[in-house]
Design a protein around this motif. Sequence first.
Motif, short mmCIF file in Angstrom:
data_model
loop_
_atom_site.label_atom_id
_atom_site.label_comp_id
_atom_site.label_asym_id
_atom_site.label_seq_id
_atom_site.Cartn_x
_atom_site.Cartn_y
_atom_site.Cartn_z
N GLU A 38 0.83 -1.21 0.00
CA GLU A 38 0.00 0.00 0.00
C GLU A 38 0.87 1.26 0.00
O GLU A 38 0.61 2.20 -0.76
N LYS A 39 1.91 1.28 0.84
CA LYS A 39 2.79 2.45 0.93
C LYS A 39 3.53 2.67 -0.38
O LYS A 39 3.66 3.81 -0.87
N LEU A 40 4.04 1.58 -0.97
CA LEU A 40 4.78 1.72 -2.22
C LEU A 40 3.86 2.12 -3.37
O LEU A 40 4.26 2.90 -4.24
N THR A 41 2.66 1.57 -3.39
CA THR A 41 1.71 1.93 -4.44
C THR A 41 1.41 3.42 -4.40
O THR A 41 1.37 4.10 -5.43
N LEU A 42 1.19 3.94 -3.19
CA LEU A 42 0.91 5.37 -3.03
C LEU A 42 2.11 6.20 -3.46
O LEU A 42 1.96 7.23 -4.14
N GLU A 43 3.31 5.75 -3.10
CA GLU A 43 4.52 6.48 -3.45
C GLU A 43 4.76 6.48 -4.96
O GLU A 43 5.15 7.50 -5.55
N ILE A 44 4.51 5.34 -5.60
CA ILE A 44 4.65 5.26 -7.05
C ILE A 44 3.66 6.21 -7.73
O ILE A 44 3.98 6.90 -8.70
N ALA A 45 2.44 6.23 -7.20
CA ALA A 45 1.41 7.10 -7.76
C ALA A 45 1.78 8.58 -7.63
O ALA A 45 1.39 9.41 -8.46
N ASN A 46 2.56 8.91 -6.61
CA ASN A 46 2.95 10.30 -6.36
C ASN A 46 4.14 10.75 -7.19
O ASN A 46 4.49 11.94 -7.20
N GLN A 47 4.80 9.80 -7.86
CA GLN A 47 5.96 10.14 -8.69
C GLN A 47 5.47 10.60 -10.07
O GLN A 47 5.15 9.80 -10.93
N ARG A 48 5.41 11.92 -10.24
CA ARG A 48 4.87 12.46 -11.49
C ARG A 48 5.81 12.25 -12.67
O ARG A 48 5.42 11.77 -13.72
N LYS A 49 7.07 12.61 -12.50
CA LYS A 49 8.03 12.49 -13.58
C LYS A 49 9.40 12.20 -12.99
O LYS A 49 9.90 12.97 -12.18
N VAL A 50 9.99 11.12 -13.39
CA VAL A 50 11.31 10.73 -12.88
C VAL A 50 12.27 10.71 -14.05
O VAL A 50 12.05 10.01 -15.05
N SER A 51 13.34 11.49 -13.94
CA SER A 51 14.31 11.57 -15.02
C SER A 51 15.10 10.27 -15.14
O SER A 51 15.22 9.51 -14.18
#
Length: 336
Positions: A38-51
């Motif tokens: 759950e924590k990782l899913t939320l964190e992935i969802a919050n990553q808008r753009k990763v270079s």
Amino acid sequence: MYQSNEISNKQKAAILLIALGPEISAQVFKHLREDEMEKLTLEIANQRKVSQEMKDKVISEFHQMAMAKEYLSSGGLDYAREVLEKALGSEKAISIINRLTSSLQIRPFDFARKTDPAQLLNFIQNEHPQTIALIMAYLLPDQSAAILSALSPDRQVEVAKRIATMDRTSPDILKDVERILERKLSSLVTQDFTTAGGVESIVEVLNRVDRTTERTIIENLEVQNPELAEEIKRRMFVFEDIVMLDDRSLQLVLREIESKDLALALKASSADVAGKVYKNMSKRASEMLREEIEYMGPVRIRDVEEAQQKIVNVIRRLEESGEIVVSRGKGDEIIA
């Protein structure tokens, strides 16, 4: 865009999974707890753009930590430090080692987890039950199961009870027990109190021993400590373990369960569990069950868990009466 040293480990884990792609990430998720997912899913969802640069930095850091852990487990702390210093330089090596040893719980008896259970048994079988329990609490479940099965029935009960009721052990006692085995972990042993044992620990062991050993221990614990025995039995089979039942056994179980309880239990179950259940029902019955689940609407988690526990209780009752057999691990040998 933030730098790799400015973000949390959780953010780095999310970026790593993004870089690895959905297929590999899905395989990683299978090994995580529900709260971690759950924590990782939320964190992935919050990553808008990763270079790409950030992805490369996180992957490089992960690779370094993974290699350091491998050096640590194969050759010890000094070996890991020496190899990393040659590869990355002294400052970088020390930084990685410090982070690794602080994030990993390097547990006592690491050497014992690489030893054959039969050899360990020769060292500990004549020791006090508390000593045996302490050592077994730090072993791999398969190792502990092999040792527990080889002990005499009275010792099996004593050791199982002591593992289940064990909580925290001081470093001094751990060192004394390690001396009994004429080995030591030197600098790998931390000065913090370490947690081992507990009900979950003995459940992991009992799930792997043969049925005679399991029954002996449970029956004696029911007399000596009924509450502990009930807690262990409750945890030894969970609803998701239905997939381990053979078709005939599951069909017998389904006859004992009310439709509303089954629908509620499957409301939040995995596809594997649901598929196993539907497979062992008639086409008409499975269609009706699917419809009942579909029109059920939102339900409380507590109600789902209660329904699942009812089914687990039925399975335990049928197993105890000998009507079905539950395969729990390597200790079970079934003859058709």
